[in-house]
Design an enzyme around this catalytic site. Structure first.
Site, PDB file in Angstrom:
ATOM      1  CE1 TYR A   1      -3.985  -2.174   0.982  1.00 30.77           C
ATOM      2  CE2 TYR A   1      -2.251  -3.444   2.059  1.00 30.77           C
ATOM      3  CZ  TYR A   1      -3.539  -3.347   1.579  1.00 30.77           C
ATOM      4  OH  TYR A   1      -4.394  -4.422   1.681  1.00 30.77           O
ATOM      5  CE  LYS A  29      -4.271  -6.356  -4.726  1.00 31.82           C
ATOM      6  NZ  LYS A  29      -5.050  -5.191  -4.309  1.00 31.82           N
ATOM      7  CG  HIS A  64      -6.783  -1.107  -4.879  1.00 37.18           C
ATOM      8  ND1 HIS A  64      -7.459  -2.305  -4.768  1.00 37.18           N
ATOM      9  CD2 HIS A  64      -5.954  -1.246  -5.951  1.00 37.18           C
ATOM     10  CE1 HIS A  64      -7.082  -3.112  -5.737  1.00 37.18           C
ATOM     11  NE2 HIS A  64      -6.171  -2.493  -6.468  1.00 37.18           N
TER      12      HIS A  64
END
Length: 334
Positions: free
Chosen positions: A269, A311, A280
């Site tokens: 993160y 991601k 997210h």
């Protein structure tokens, strides 16, 4: 129009310079109106029937006479030309920055030699491998599968940074087999630093061994027992590599957590509010030892997994020292 082989290139005369090079970016001008074509360029012009034969060979005969890796290079050239790009084979370009580059690809609407470069491209077949030291750098990969379909990846060496640097007040932990237990720690331990995981319906927190060693090294945790040796006993030298990456990420203001459920070492993160309002995670990080040899399937799988959960795939390449190279690999559509 007839082409002729000469020292590994195809020479075409008549009005070839105006017809092929000046208007469409093929080849390198030589004397008069002659140009020299790389074999993939010549094969493309044969396929289009802009050239009739090369020393009497038609398209099938010509490509059949080429080296085994020609098919992958030609598939890539054909695909990018179809997408509207001009590209120059490395054999005819003076602009390449690495011996591993196969094509210079120009922005749409521009062409060599003055065009704007979009990619320096390396072509590999799906059964090929890539040493990690060749993955690091500013280049794109074109991976050609057994059916001739193309998958493109961009590789970039980056310096990831986040927004959150925090160390909790000192606490004491109890070493278990593969975790460290904190009884009644200060709530900010997890809330502000996102260290560990709450044990449901209790105020207790359990830490991974990597988190625990990091906090011990920072002076924020004391433990009865040798947690570093415990980590090494369980994971071998991989533990030290993962610890160095975890430490580097924390020092960069990033928040690493386990990436096990995604098949990675860490999910990372850049910032967070609380675990009830979590932002997210940006990256999935895979720790890779220096000297590692990547398979194309390994690259494809890792990138696909990351994209599937919104991601980005980041490889942390470690060499046993504090030096870590961060290589971002992303799928691109030219």
């Amino acid at each position: 129009m007839e082409g002729h082989l000469s020292n590994g290139v195809v020479v075409v005369g008549e009005d070839a310079k105006q017809r092929f090079h000046d208007s469409r970016g093929y080849g390198v001008p030589k004397k008069g109106n002659e140009i020299e074509l790389d074999p993939v360029e010549a094969a493309h012009l044969l396929l289009r029937r802009d050239i009739n034969t090369i020393d009497g060979m038609d398209f099938i005969q010509f490509v059949s006479s080429q080296k085994p890796d020609f098919s992958a290079h030609f598939s890539t050239y054909l695909d990018l030309r179809f997408r509207g790009f001009h590209l120059t084979p490395a054999s005819t370009s003076n602009n390449i920055s690495s011996a591993n580059i196969d094509f210079i690809v120009y922005e749409r609407g521009t062409k060599p030699p003055e065009g704007v470069i979009k990619y320096e491209l390396r072509v590999i077949g799906e059964r090929s491998t890539i040493p990690e030291n060749e993955l690091v750098g500013e280049c794109a990969l074109a991976i050609v599968d057994e059916e001739g379909e193309l998958t493109y990846f961009n590789t970039t060496e980056i310096n990831p940074n986040g927004k959150k640097q925090f160390l909790p007040p000192p606490s004491h932990g109890i070493l278990l087999t593969d975790k460290v237990l904190l009884q009644n720690p200060d709530p900010i331990f997890h809330k502000d630093g996102f260290f560990g995981q709450h044990i449901p319906n209790t105020p207790h927190i359990q830490l991974s061994l990597v988190e625990a060693v990091y906090l011990c090294n920072c002076g924020s945790l004391s433990i009865d027992g040798d947690v570093l040796s415990q980590g090494r006993n369980i994971e071998g030298d991989l533990f030290d590599h993962r610890l160095s990456v975890y430490t580097a990420l924390r020092e960069r203001g990033l928040i690493p957590k386990t990436g096990f459920k995604f098949g990675f070492d860490f999910r990372v993160y850049q910032d967070f509010n609380t675990d009830e309002n979590m932002l997210h995670s940006e990256y999935l990080v895979k720790v890779v030892k220096s000297g590692h040899i990547f398979s194309t399937k390994e690259l494809s799988l890792n990138v696909r997994l990351a994209v599937g959960v919104r991601k980005r795939t980041l490889f942390a390449i470690v060499d046993g020292s504090s030096n870590i190279r961060w290589v971002l690999v992303e799928r691109v559509t030219p």
